[in-house]
Design an enzyme around this catalytic site. Structure first.
Site, PDB file in Angstrom:
ATOM      1  N   CYS A 148      -3.060   4.744   9.654  1.00 27.04           N
ATOM      2  CA  CYS A 148      -1.855   4.190  10.151  1.00 27.04           C
ATOM      3  C   CYS A 148      -1.021   5.092  11.016  1.00 27.04           C
ATOM      4  CB  CYS A 148      -1.114   3.891   8.800  1.00 27.04           C
ATOM      5  SG  CYS A 148      -1.840   2.859   7.601  1.00 27.04           S
ATOM      6  N   CYS A 195       8.293   4.060   5.709  1.00 28.06           N
ATOM      7  CA  CYS A 195       7.332   3.644   4.610  1.00 28.06           C
ATOM      8  C   CYS A 195       8.210   3.573   3.156  1.00 28.06           C
ATOM      9  CB  CYS A 195       6.370   4.605   4.423  1.00 28.06           C
ATOM     10  SG  CYS A 195       6.665   6.298   4.017  1.00 28.06           S
ATOM     11  N   CYS A 248       0.635  -1.322   0.094  1.00 34.68           N
ATOM     12  CA  CYS A 248      -0.030  -0.037   0.111  1.00 34.68           C
ATOM     13  C   CYS A 248       0.943   1.372  -0.044  1.00 34.68           C
ATOM     14  CB  CYS A 248      -0.846  -0.068   1.334  1.00 34.68           C
ATOM     15  SG  CYS A 248      -2.179   1.340   1.374  1.00 34.68           S
ATOM     16  N   CYS A 249       2.012   1.406   0.772  1.00 37.62           N
ATOM     17  CA  CYS A 249       2.787   2.471   0.905  1.00 37.62           C
ATOM     18  C   CYS A 249       3.540   2.706  -0.465  1.00 37.62           C
ATOM     19  CB  CYS A 249       3.855   2.123   1.733  1.00 37.62           C
ATOM     20  SG  CYS A 249       3.312   2.596   3.673  1.00 37.62           S
ATOM     21  N   CYS A 309      -0.818   8.865   7.229  1.00 33.43           N
ATOM     22  CA  CYS A 309      -2.063   8.345   6.900  1.00 33.43           C
ATOM     23  C   CYS A 309      -2.717   8.353   7.972  1.00 33.43           C
ATOM     24  CB  CYS A 309      -2.019   7.388   6.067  1.00 33.43           C
ATOM     25  SG  CYS A 309      -1.430   7.515   4.340  1.00 33.43           S
TER      26      CYS A 309
HETATM   27 FE1  SF4 Z   1      -1.429   2.703   3.056  1.00 36.31          FE
HETATM   28 FE2  SF4 Z   1      -1.026   3.289   5.553  1.00 36.31          FE
HETATM   29 FE3  SF4 Z   1       0.986   3.467   3.862  1.00 36.31          FE
HETATM   30 FE4  SF4 Z   1      -0.810   5.222   4.047  1.00 36.31          FE
HETATM   31  S1  SF4 Z   1       0.664   4.649   5.752  1.00 36.31           S
HETATM   32  S2  SF4 Z   1       0.011   4.392   2.171  1.00 36.31           S
HETATM   33  S3  SF4 Z   1      -2.816   4.050   4.284  1.00 36.31           S
HETATM   34  S4  SF4 Z   1      -0.167   1.465   4.376  1.00 36.31           S
END
Ligand code: SF4
Length: 253
Positions: free
Chosen positions: A216, A240, A130-131, A213
């Site tokens: 998170c 991340c 996701c990151c 985010c």
């Molecule tokens: Fe995805 Fe969480 Fe990374 Fe944001 S911080 S990109 S929502 S995993």
């Protein structure tokens, strides 16, 4: 200068700076002096802001000095409402354009269909995916044709960041990175923010120090290190993928 890989030139294209030379030039300079020096000697500078306190300090310095440095941010689509409000406020307050980069819609759609809307809680691998989709890939696009990437990283933010230097080469992103506030203490930063009345995220006052985010990031518990609220359910390093700590010196800009 084209896409920043391992070499690029000074403004007049007569000098090629190595990372060691840039480190030598910038290591003892204040953040303001460093930004001015870079602006006087190099083209294609870019500052990435995540709207944190450090980032707001650098936006203030760049805007007040009217330095022609690109400022950009990454909108992951999952930020706090307060962060969007701060983005809007900062642009209006400083009369600056902050370029906003978004993830690729088809990649987000595929991820959500396969892993669920909050799939990042299920495993470290899914979180990193996701990151990568929401942050790393847009960052790579934002850094195209950039000679030096300016960031608000500070050593005091985490143990992981204590190994960083003011100037380094990021091998995965293939770009020179400059961290002008690396040696600023928390006290110095907050004093600068207060003195210059710099707008900051109201969530800081609610215990959120490092803000990413919304799903998170949580507020800190008393005594916790500043990045403990990021991906708190994981025991891994609180990064991340945007900021690796590998430091190489054999590259030039
Ligand atoms: Fe995805 Fe969480 Fe990374 Fe944001 S911080 S990109 S929502 S995993």
């Amino acid at each position: 200068m084209g896409k920043s890989t391992s070499a690029c030139f000074s403004k007049d294209r007569l000098i090629m700076y190595t990372v060691e030379e840039l480190l030598h030039e910038l290591n003892q300079k204040s953040a303001q002096e460093g930004l001015h020096w870079l602006n006087n000697h190099l083209d294609q500078l870019a500052f990435s802001t995540a709207l944190g306190e450090e980032d707001q300090v650098l936006t203030h310095m760049i805007a007040k000095a009217q330095l022609p440095i690109r400022i950009f941010t990454l909108d992951t689509g999952r930020l706090f409402a307060e962060s969007y409000d701060l983005l809007d406020l900062t642009q209006k307050h400083y009369q600056v354009n902050i370029e906003v980069y978004f993830p690729l819609a088809n990649e987000v759609e595929k991820y959500v269909q396969e892993s669920g809307i909050n799939g990042f809680y299920d495993s470290v691998e899914k979180r990193k995916t996701c990151c990568h989709i929401r942050k790393v890939e847009p960052l790579k696009r934002a850094l195209q044709n950039t000679s030096v990437w300016i960031t608000g990283l500070r050593s005091a933010q985490s143990e992981n960041r204590q190994a960083m230097q003011k100037v380094s080469f990021d091998p995965s992103l293939q770009v020179i990175k400059y961290n002008p506030l690396l040696d600023w203490t928390d006290e110095e930063m907050r004093a600068y923010i207060d003195t210059h009345k710099i707008p900051v995220n109201p969530l800081h006052k609610k215990g959120f120090l490092s803000i990413g985010c919304a799903p998170c990031t949580r507020a800190l518990l008393p005594g916790e290190p500043s990045r403990a609220g990021r991906w708190w359910w994981e025991g891994t390093a609180k990064e991340c993928g945007l900021h690796e700590t590998k430091v190489l010196h054999k590259n030039t800009v």
